[in-house]
Design a protein around this motif. Structure first.
Motif, PDB file in Angstrom:
ATOM      1  N   ARG A 391      80.167 -48.993  81.408  1.00 37.56           N
ATOM      2  CA  ARG A 391      80.059 -49.356  82.987  1.00 37.56           C
ATOM      3  C   ARG A 391      81.539 -49.097  83.409  1.00 37.56           C
ATOM      4  O   ARG A 391      81.438 -48.693  84.624  1.00 37.56           O
ATOM      5  CB  ARG A 391      79.357 -50.668  83.276  1.00 37.56           C
ATOM      6  N   GLN A 392      82.483 -49.370  82.923  1.00 42.08           N
ATOM      7  CA  GLN A 392      83.744 -49.307  83.421  1.00 42.08           C
ATOM      8  C   GLN A 392      84.311 -47.833  83.182  1.00 42.08           C
ATOM      9  O   GLN A 392      85.480 -47.358  83.432  1.00 42.08           O
ATOM     10  CB  GLN A 392      84.756 -50.073  82.819  1.00 42.08           C
ATOM     11  N   GLU A 393      83.231 -46.819  82.634  1.00 40.87           N
ATOM     12  CA  GLU A 393      83.690 -45.529  82.462  1.00 40.87           C
ATOM     13  C   GLU A 393      84.913 -45.384  81.269  1.00 40.87           C
ATOM     14  O   GLU A 393      85.772 -44.744  81.661  1.00 40.87           O
ATOM     15  CB  GLU A 393      83.953 -44.882  83.788  1.00 40.87           C
ATOM     16  N   GLN A 394      84.671 -46.073  80.432  1.00 41.89           N
ATOM     17  CA  GLN A 394      85.593 -45.887  79.340  1.00 41.89           C
ATOM     18  C   GLN A 394      84.989 -45.872  78.132  1.00 41.89           C
ATOM     19  O   GLN A 394      85.108 -46.820  76.993  1.00 41.89           O
ATOM     20  CB  GLN A 394      86.531 -47.353  79.362  1.00 41.89           C
ATOM     21  N   PRO A 395      84.261 -44.999  77.781  1.00 40.74           N
ATOM     22  CA  PRO A 395      83.451 -44.654  76.539  1.00 40.74           C
ATOM     23  C   PRO A 395      84.288 -44.411  75.518  1.00 40.74           C
ATOM     24  O   PRO A 395      84.228 -44.863  74.186  1.00 40.74           O
ATOM     25  CB  PRO A 395      82.808 -43.476  76.754  1.00 40.74           C
ATOM     26  N   ASP A 396      85.706 -43.965  75.436  1.00 43.68           N
ATOM     27  CA  ASP A 396      86.398 -43.705  74.424  1.00 43.68           C
ATOM     28  C   ASP A 396      86.960 -45.250  73.760  1.00 43.68           C
ATOM     29  O   ASP A 396      87.284 -45.113  72.752  1.00 43.68           O
ATOM     30  CB  ASP A 396      87.962 -43.016  74.740  1.00 43.68           C
ATOM     31  N   GLN A 397      87.142 -46.360  74.687  1.00 46.49           N
ATOM     32  CA  GLN A 397      87.526 -47.647  74.389  1.00 46.49           C
ATOM     33  C   GLN A 397      86.160 -48.039  73.452  1.00 46.49           C
ATOM     34  O   GLN A 397      86.407 -48.877  72.624  1.00 46.49           O
ATOM     35  CB  GLN A 397      88.006 -48.426  75.468  1.00 46.49           C
ATOM     36  N   ALA A 398      84.913 -47.799  73.806  1.00 47.39           N
ATOM     37  CA  ALA A 398      83.866 -48.183  73.399  1.00 47.39           C
ATOM     38  C   ALA A 398      83.821 -47.581  72.030  1.00 47.39           C
ATOM     39  O   ALA A 398      83.534 -48.454  70.895  1.00 47.39           O
ATOM     40  CB  ALA A 398      82.686 -47.941  73.985  1.00 47.39           C
ATOM     41  N   ASP A 399      84.213 -46.477  71.693  1.00 45.34           N
ATOM     42  CA  ASP A 399      84.292 -45.912  70.473  1.00 45.34           C
ATOM     43  C   ASP A 399      85.341 -46.563  69.531  1.00 45.34           C
ATOM     44  O   ASP A 399      84.786 -46.900  68.334  1.00 45.34           O
ATOM     45  CB  ASP A 399      84.440 -44.396  70.531  1.00 45.34           C
ATOM     46  N   ARG A 410      81.742 -55.221  59.507  1.00 48.77           N
ATOM     47  CA  ARG A 410      80.500 -54.586  59.100  1.00 48.77           C
ATOM     48  C   ARG A 410      79.250 -54.448  60.090  1.00 48.77           C
ATOM     49  O   ARG A 410      78.208 -54.734  59.568  1.00 48.77           O
ATOM     50  CB  ARG A 410      80.271 -55.137  57.543  1.00 48.77           C
ATOM     51  N   VAL A 411      79.677 -54.671  61.122  1.00 50.26           N
ATOM     52  CA  VAL A 411      78.751 -54.497  62.301  1.00 50.26           C
ATOM     53  C   VAL A 411      78.547 -53.086  62.876  1.00 50.26           C
ATOM     54  O   VAL A 411      79.837 -52.656  63.508  1.00 50.26           O
ATOM     55  CB  VAL A 411      78.800 -55.705  63.278  1.00 50.26           C
ATOM     56  N   ILE A 412      77.482 -52.452  63.207  1.00 57.02           N
ATOM     57  CA  ILE A 412      77.370 -51.367  63.937  1.00 57.02           C
ATOM     58  C   ILE A 412      76.491 -51.429  65.172  1.00 57.02           C
ATOM     59  O   ILE A 412      75.592 -52.307  65.103  1.00 57.02           O
ATOM     60  CB  ILE A 412      76.741 -50.198  62.897  1.00 57.02           C
ATOM     61  N   PRO A 413      76.578 -50.788  66.176  1.00 55.74           N
ATOM     62  CA  PRO A 413      75.689 -50.774  67.286  1.00 55.74           C
ATOM     63  C   PRO A 413      74.387 -50.615  67.122  1.00 55.74           C
ATOM     64  O   PRO A 413      73.951 -49.958  66.318  1.00 55.74           O
ATOM     65  CB  PRO A 413      76.295 -49.988  68.309  1.00 55.74           C
ATOM     66  N   LYS A 414      73.204 -51.188  67.892  1.00 55.28           N
ATOM     67  CA  LYS A 414      71.720 -50.932  67.946  1.00 55.28           C
ATOM     68  C   LYS A 414      71.714 -49.312  68.186  1.00 55.28           C
ATOM     69  O   LYS A 414      72.479 -48.900  68.970  1.00 55.28           O
ATOM     70  CB  LYS A 414      71.135 -51.484  68.803  1.00 55.28           C
ATOM     71  N   ASN A 415      70.602 -48.708  67.938  1.00 61.93           N
ATOM     72  CA  ASN A 415      70.379 -47.349  68.385  1.00 61.93           C
ATOM     73  C   ASN A 415      70.276 -47.098  69.486  1.00 61.93           C
ATOM     74  O   ASN A 415      70.757 -46.079  70.120  1.00 61.93           O
ATOM     75  CB  ASN A 415      68.975 -46.744  67.588  1.00 61.93           C
ATOM     76  N   GLU A 416      69.771 -48.011  70.395  1.00 65.51           N
ATOM     77  CA  GLU A 416      69.683 -47.801  71.884  1.00 65.51           C
ATOM     78  C   GLU A 416      70.980 -47.646  72.593  1.00 65.51           C
ATOM     79  O   GLU A 416      71.446 -46.890  73.444  1.00 65.51           O
ATOM     80  CB  GLU A 416      68.745 -48.800  72.387  1.00 65.51           C
ATOM     81  N   THR A 417      71.901 -48.523  72.000  1.00 58.36           N
ATOM     82  CA  THR A 417      73.329 -48.383  72.520  1.00 58.36           C
ATOM     83  C   THR A 417      74.008 -47.330  71.978  1.00 58.36           C
ATOM     84  O   THR A 417      74.860 -46.644  72.727  1.00 58.36           O
ATOM     85  CB  THR A 417      74.131 -49.808  71.949  1.00 58.36           C
ATOM     86  N   LYS A 418      73.764 -46.784  70.995  1.00 56.23           N
ATOM     87  CA  LYS A 418      74.383 -45.595  70.386  1.00 56.23           C
ATOM     88  C   LYS A 418      73.898 -44.325  71.214  1.00 56.23           C
ATOM     89  O   LYS A 418      74.764 -43.505  71.589  1.00 56.23           O
ATOM     90  CB  LYS A 418      73.869 -45.397  68.888  1.00 56.23           C
ATOM     91  N   LYS A 419      72.701 -44.306  71.523  1.00 52.39           N
ATOM     92  CA  LYS A 419      72.460 -43.286  72.389  1.00 52.39           C
ATOM     93  C   LYS A 419      73.246 -43.393  73.730  1.00 52.39           C
ATOM     94  O   LYS A 419      73.515 -42.059  74.279  1.00 52.39           O
ATOM     95  CB  LYS A 419      70.773 -43.357  72.687  1.00 52.39           C
ATOM     96  N   LYS A 420      73.035 -44.270  74.314  1.00 53.28           N
ATOM     97  CA  LYS A 420      73.786 -44.412  75.480  1.00 53.28           C
ATOM     98  C   LYS A 420      75.450 -44.234  75.297  1.00 53.28           C
ATOM     99  O   LYS A 420      75.996 -43.643  76.246  1.00 53.28           O
ATOM    100  CB  LYS A 420      73.838 -46.135  76.148  1.00 53.28           C
ATOM    101  N   LEU A 421      76.056 -44.354  74.315  1.00 52.39           N
ATOM    102  CA  LEU A 421      77.471 -44.201  74.156  1.00 52.39           C
ATOM    103  C   LEU A 421      77.479 -42.631  73.907  1.00 52.39           C
ATOM    104  O   LEU A 421      78.454 -42.135  74.306  1.00 52.39           O
ATOM    105  CB  LEU A 421      77.890 -45.053  73.033  1.00 52.39           C
ATOM    106  N   ALA A 422      76.701 -42.037  73.118  1.00 55.63           N
ATOM    107  CA  ALA A 422      76.711 -40.617  72.944  1.00 55.63           C
ATOM    108  C   ALA A 422      76.765 -39.847  74.291  1.00 55.63           C
ATOM    109  O   ALA A 422      77.306 -38.895  74.486  1.00 55.63           O
ATOM    110  CB  ALA A 422      75.505 -40.235  71.976  1.00 55.63           C
ATOM    111  N   ILE A 423      75.873 -40.265  75.021  1.00 55.56           N
ATOM    112  CA  ILE A 423      75.633 -39.712  76.424  1.00 55.56           C
ATOM    113  C   ILE A 423      76.793 -39.765  76.940  1.00 55.56           C
ATOM    114  O   ILE A 423      77.453 -39.075  77.707  1.00 55.56           O
ATOM    115  CB  ILE A 423      74.562 -40.200  77.084  1.00 55.56           C
ATOM    116  N   ALA A 424      77.614 -41.124  77.178  1.00 62.72           N
ATOM    117  CA  ALA A 424      78.736 -41.353  78.020  1.00 62.72           C
ATOM    118  C   ALA A 424      79.912 -40.563  77.403  1.00 62.72           C
ATOM    119  O   ALA A 424      80.774 -40.129  78.115  1.00 62.72           O
ATOM    120  CB  ALA A 424      79.173 -43.009  77.875  1.00 62.72           C
ATOM    121  N   LEU A 425      80.109 -40.421  76.103  1.00 62.07           N
ATOM    122  CA  LEU A 425      81.104 -39.720  75.517  1.00 62.07           C
ATOM    123  C   LEU A 425      80.991 -38.342  76.107  1.00 62.07           C
ATOM    124  O   LEU A 425      82.027 -37.430  76.153  1.00 62.07           O
ATOM    125  CB  LEU A 425      81.259 -39.795  74.112  1.00 62.07           C
ATOM    126  N   ASN A 426      79.782 -37.729  75.843  1.00 53.55           N
ATOM    127  CA  ASN A 426      79.417 -36.392  76.222  1.00 53.55           C
ATOM    128  C   ASN A 426      79.914 -36.007  77.800  1.00 53.55           C
ATOM    129  O   ASN A 426      80.687 -34.846  78.182  1.00 53.55           O
ATOM    130  CB  ASN A 426      78.279 -36.086  76.108  1.00 53.55           C
TER     131      ASN A 426
END
Length: 441
Positions: A391-399, A410-426
């Motif tokens: 939302r803050q347009e900082q997908p690189d920080q999210a990565d 040893r925790v990874i994001p949920k699939n739905e969140t992964k999809k949103k992050l992939a789109i934001a990074l693109n």
């Protein structure tokens, strides 16, 4: 022939049955009198209490009044206290274990008050339990003003007559619990203001009587002010919890605070003090106590920072309270092996019943995965932080946060969140990073 001690034992046996056999107890009492023996106060009180325990205070009073009229019993505090409690107790709670009334109509606090007045006329002091029972009875019947008036009258009587009975912390606790029971139903602004003033009066009375507002009482104040939407007084209670030195109390008050802040959207709850400053102060006190927020508070804190568009603060909070690998099974096992305790771990059923995890009783360490998961951030907190950065347009920080969570916890994001992050990074032109979050079906 049996003496009075034998009859007393018989009566005690009948009154202690479940349920109390008041008819047999009363019959033994009559036999005792017929044989010319003099029952003690305790004997009469036992039979009266048997009646009261089954919700029959009128029958208990009739018994004792008859004995007084026949000069078998003199007015005394034990008998009056027994009768008052009998009238003040909720009859359905005696039978079912709890009161099912929204507004209790199955006790008789007015009759209890009449007996209390009679006690005072006879120069007999009530005990604290009697006072508290009357307060509960008036509160349960939504007569909060009468409950407070009873306490005030006891205080006046103490000053005037020098009686020993006085309201205790427990007396004020039951009064406040009575207010709390109905505080969420005070929709009228005038009524809410009235009960806010009443709570402030109670705080002042406790201060004058030098009665400590302990954590349990402070929590009740907190919940009442929350229901009445008194943000200033509510915030004061939250801040007061920080001085208690009780991490559980601070945890619960902070949780209420964040839920209140979220519901009301308050930026400033006290003059020159922001919600963020109150939260930070509370966390500092918890940190000094070596305590971690509960799972629910952990989530609400992250949610709070993300909603305030302070996602960096949310991540820093996680790093501050939860060191790397603090929740992994390997980390706990290494801690156990490197400890100074020499006893070998023994295998037993864990407290959660989910496994037969190793435990070391001398070190008090459990290796149950579920238990340890409660002390680390979860995928829910990670998803909140990732979405906050998006939302803050900082997908690189999210990565970067995703990498840290996987490495540390040893925790990874949920699939739905992964999809949103992939789109934001693109969208940000970071296709080389987005490939990590492509979800294959």
């Amino acid at each position: 022939h049996p003496d009075i001690m034998v009859y007393n034992l018989l009566i005690k046996g009948y009154t202690r049955m479940q349920p109390a056999n008041y008819l047999e107890a009363h019959q033994v009492l009559n036999t005792c009198v017929e044989k010319g023996l003099t029952p003690s106060v305790v004997t009469f009180a036992s039979v009266a209490n048997a009646y009261c325990s089954l919700g029959l205070p009128a029958e208990a009073e009739a018994l004792t009044r008859t004995a007084m009229a026949n000069n078998q019993l003199k007015p005394n505090a034990t008998i009056f206290n027994t009768l008052i409690k009998g009238y003040a107790r909720c009859r359905c709670s005696l039978r079912a274990g709890s009161c099912s009334c929204i507004v209790c109509s199955c006790s008789d606090p007015e009759r209890a008050m009449h007996l209390l007045d009679e006690m005072e006329r006879n120069g007999l002091p009530p005990d604290e339990i009697t006072l508290n029972t009357i307060v509960v009875a008036f509160c349960s019947s939504k007569q909060i003003d009468r409950a407070k008036a009873v306490i005030d009258e006891v205080m006046r009587s103490k000053i005037k007559n020098g009686t020993n009975i006085s309201p205790s912390a427990n007396t004020y606790r039951v009064l406040l619990q009575g207010i709390l029971r109905f505080s969420s139903k005070f929709r009228d602004e005038e009524e809410s203001l009235k009960y806010e003033r009443l709570c402030l009066d109670i705080e002042e009375d406790m201060l004058e009587e030098r009665i400590e507002i302990d954590p349990s009482i402070n929590l009740v104040f907190c919940k009442i002010y929350l229901n009445l939407q008194c943000s200033r007084e509510f915030a004061k209670c939250v801040i007061r919890s920080f001085q208690s030195g009780k991490s559980n109390h601070i945890n619960e008050c902070l949780l209420l605070f964040l839920l209140y802040e979220e519901r009301e959207g308050l930026e400033i709850v006290l003059e020159n003090t922001t919600a963020n400053e109150i939260l930070e102060t509370g966390l500092l006190h918890m940190e000094r106590l070596g305590a971690k927020p509960s799972k629910q508070l952990l989530y609400e804190i992250v949610q709070f920072y993300v909603d305030m568009r302070k996602t960096d603060d949310a991540f820093q909070f996680i790093l501050r309270f939860y060191p790397p690998d603090s929740g992994s099974l390997q980390f706990t096992a290494d801690s156990l092996l490197s400890s100074h305790h020499t006893s070998m771990p023994t295998k037993k059923q864990c407290d959660h019943g989910c496994c037969s995890g190793f435990s070391n009783t001398s070190a008090n360490i459990s290796l149950c995965p579920k238990k340890n998961q409660a002390s680390v951030p979860t995928v829910d907190e990670l998803d909140l932080i990732v979405r906050g950065y998006i939302r803050q347009e900082q997908p690189d920080q999210a990565d970067l946060v995703c990498e840290e969570f996987e490495k540390r916890y040893r925790v990874i994001p949920k699939n739905e969140t992964k999809k949103k992050l992939a789109i934001a990074l693109n969208v940000a032109g970071l296709q080389d990073l987005s490939t990590k979050y492509i979800v294959t079906t």
